[in-house]
Write a protein that holds these residues in place. Structure first.
Motif, PDB file in Angstrom:
ATOM      1  N   LEU A  59     -90.849 -39.404 -11.085  1.00  0.00           N
ATOM      2  CA  LEU A  59     -90.272 -39.621 -12.397  1.00  0.00           C
ATOM      3  C   LEU A  59     -89.946 -41.100 -12.596  1.00  0.00           C
ATOM      4  O   LEU A  59     -89.692 -41.827 -11.630  1.00  0.00           O
ATOM      5  CB  LEU A  59     -88.998 -38.786 -12.556  1.00  0.00           C
ATOM      6  N   LYS A  60     -89.964 -41.548 -13.817  1.00  0.00           N
ATOM      7  CA  LYS A  60     -89.688 -42.956 -14.115  1.00  0.00           C
ATOM      8  C   LYS A  60     -88.260 -43.337 -13.748  1.00  0.00           C
ATOM      9  O   LYS A  60     -87.981 -44.473 -13.376  1.00  0.00           O
ATOM     10  CB  LYS A  60     -89.946 -43.235 -15.597  1.00  0.00           C
ATOM     11  N   GLU A  61     -87.368 -42.391 -13.866  1.00  0.00           N
ATOM     12  CA  GLU A  61     -85.974 -42.608 -13.465  1.00  0.00           C
ATOM     13  C   GLU A  61     -85.371 -41.274 -13.066  1.00  0.00           C
ATOM     14  O   GLU A  61     -85.846 -40.219 -13.490  1.00  0.00           O
ATOM     15  CB  GLU A  61     -85.169 -43.238 -14.610  1.00  0.00           C
ATOM     16  N   PRO A  62     -84.338 -41.294 -12.227  1.00  0.00           N
ATOM     17  CA  PRO A  62     -83.726 -40.039 -11.776  1.00  0.00           C
ATOM     18  C   PRO A  62     -83.246 -39.198 -12.953  1.00  0.00           C
ATOM     19  O   PRO A  62     -82.767 -39.713 -13.958  1.00  0.00           O
ATOM     20  CB  PRO A  62     -82.546 -40.511 -10.920  1.00  0.00           C
ATOM     21  N   GLN A  63     -83.425 -37.878 -12.818  1.00  0.00           N
ATOM     22  CA  GLN A  63     -83.085 -36.954 -13.886  1.00  0.00           C
ATOM     23  C   GLN A  63     -82.061 -35.923 -13.408  1.00  0.00           C
ATOM     24  O   GLN A  63     -82.062 -35.510 -12.252  1.00  0.00           O
ATOM     25  CB  GLN A  63     -84.343 -36.209 -14.356  1.00  0.00           C
ATOM     26  N   ASN A  64     -81.185 -35.541 -14.327  1.00  0.00           N
ATOM     27  CA  ASN A  64     -80.322 -34.396 -14.057  1.00  0.00           C
ATOM     28  C   ASN A  64     -81.121 -33.119 -14.292  1.00  0.00           C
ATOM     29  O   ASN A  64     -82.074 -33.111 -15.070  1.00  0.00           O
ATOM     30  CB  ASN A  64     -79.096 -34.416 -14.974  1.00  0.00           C
ATOM     31  N   PHE A  65     -80.768 -32.058 -13.617  1.00  0.00           N
ATOM     32  CA  PHE A  65     -81.484 -30.802 -13.803  1.00  0.00           C
ATOM     33  C   PHE A  65     -80.511 -29.635 -13.709  1.00  0.00           C
ATOM     34  O   PHE A  65     -79.417 -29.766 -13.142  1.00  0.00           O
ATOM     35  CB  PHE A  65     -82.603 -30.638 -12.770  1.00  0.00           C
ATOM     36  N   LEU A  74     -85.939 -36.604  -8.650  1.00  0.00           N
ATOM     37  CA  LEU A  74     -86.841 -37.747  -8.501  1.00  0.00           C
ATOM     38  C   LEU A  74     -88.292 -37.423  -8.819  1.00  0.00           C
ATOM     39  O   LEU A  74     -89.080 -38.332  -9.110  1.00  0.00           O
ATOM     40  CB  LEU A  74     -86.757 -38.286  -7.067  1.00  0.00           C
ATOM     41  N   TYR A  75     -88.653 -36.140  -8.766  1.00  0.00           N
ATOM     42  CA  TYR A  75     -90.063 -35.761  -8.906  1.00  0.00           C
ATOM     43  C   TYR A  75     -90.246 -34.632  -9.925  1.00  0.00           C
ATOM     44  O   TYR A  75     -89.363 -33.796 -10.116  1.00  0.00           O
ATOM     45  CB  TYR A  75     -90.634 -35.295  -7.564  1.00  0.00           C
ATOM     46  N   GLY A  76     -91.414 -34.619 -10.541  1.00  0.00           N
ATOM     47  CA  GLY A  76     -91.802 -33.546 -11.428  1.00  0.00           C
ATOM     48  C   GLY A  76     -93.041 -32.857 -10.894  1.00  0.00           C
ATOM     49  O   GLY A  76     -93.705 -33.344  -9.976  1.00  0.00           O
ATOM     50  N   VAL A  77     -93.380 -31.722 -11.483  1.00  0.00           N
ATOM     51  CA  VAL A  77     -94.545 -30.937 -11.069  1.00  0.00           C
ATOM     52  C   VAL A  77     -95.574 -30.952 -12.192  1.00  0.00           C
ATOM     53  O   VAL A  77     -95.257 -30.653 -13.347  1.00  0.00           O
ATOM     54  CB  VAL A  77     -94.149 -29.475 -10.758  1.00  0.00           C
TER      55      VAL A  77
END
Length: 305
Positions: free
Chosen positions: A118-124, A265-268
């Protein structure tokens, strides 16, 4: 002034499994320019590549092109099945000069999915879980490890099984159903190099359930997905030990949530469509050597190392 890249013409010899897809949208949908695809066999003599899906030619060599292959042309062997499914690889000897499979050492590598940074850390937010373990299975191949493992595993933990011989589950309800479970059995029908299918990518990851994998080695899985994104059966001495661990995680929310930390940090990205796979042929051909040969597809594909 640099010359524009030559348009690549790819001839689809058979629709894979009968599935059709747009022939003129590689740039719009996949981002690959200069790619023209056709099913018109009258263009055989000028096509840069001919893609042949193994299942359609598996039982009859006469279903291959009967005219000699032009010297500039690539015959692309396309296959997304493990060795236990496919047969008659010897009929391909000294005919093909490019491979397109789920193996990373293929000329055209077509996995079922991939992890993207991901371009930047994301909340999930993890979907609410009210159930424990699910498994979706349609084919019960006799003698394969996953069936034997399940038969022992179910003695120690409750498993909801969906599929043809079990509880019916429509594809429209797949993700909404599986997302209710804490764990999903991403059990492959074959233990084979790089063979990691929609059981992990689509069923588990897109449903936000923790995959319990059975298939190739943990080391092989970790070439493609974070090591803390899944639980591998081989990390446990027995099915009972694995069941005890899942029951422990069920009672420890903080420990369970650690299997989702990678998602900040990552997406699918799913790569299950045939259009994406065939468009990749154009990109590979544009930078491939003008000559290469594969004397034996069987020797290459059946060598797991």
């Amino acid at each position: 002034m640099p010359q524009p890249k030559k348009e690549v013409l790819v001839l689809i010899w058979h629709w894979p499994w009968g599935y059709t897809f747009p022939l003129d949208r590689c740039y719009q949908d996949v981002g690959i320019p200069g790619c023209k695809m056709t099913t018109d066999r009258s263009l055989y003599s000028v096509a840069d590549a001919v893609v042949m899906h193994h299942v359609e030619i598996m039982y009859n060599k006469n279903l291959l092109p009967q005219k000699p292959r032009p010297i500039f042309q690539y015959w692309v062997w396309a296959n997304v099945e493990p060795p236990m499914i496919i047969q008659n690889l010897d009929i391909l000897d000294n005919l093909f000069n490019m491979t397109m499979t789920f193996r990373q050492d293929s000329d055209v590598f077509v996995p079922y999915g991939q992890i993207e940074t991901l371009k930047e850390p994301q909340n999930f937010t993890i979907p609410e879980k009210s159930k424990l373990v699910a498994w979706v299975v349609s084919k019960w191949y006799p003698g394969v490890r996953r069936i034997a493992y399940y038969e022992e595993f179910k003695k120690y933990i409750s498993i909801d099984v969906y599929g043809k011989k079990h509880t019916k589950l429509d594809m429209d309800n797949l993700h909404s159903t599986l997302s209710q479970y804490k764990f999903y059995l991403a059990f492959e029908n074959s233990e084979y190099k790089d063979y990691i299918t929609e059981k992990l990518w689509t069923n588990a990851f897109t449903s936000w359930t923790v995959p319990v994998v059975l298939g190739t080695s943990r080391e092989n899985y970790e070439r493609f997905v974070p090591g803390d994104a899944f639980i591998h059966v081989d990390d446990f001495a027995s099915p009972k030990e694995l069941a005890d661990y899942l029951l422990e995680l069920d009672k420890d929310e903080e420990k369970y949530r650690k299997y989702f930390n990678w998602r900040s940090l990552y997406g699918v990205k799913l790569l299950t469509g045939w259009q994406h796979k065939y468009c990749q042929v154009c990109e590979v051909i544009s930078r491939a050597p003008r000559y290469q040969t594969i004397h034996s597809v069987a020797k290459w594909f059946l060598n797991k190392s």
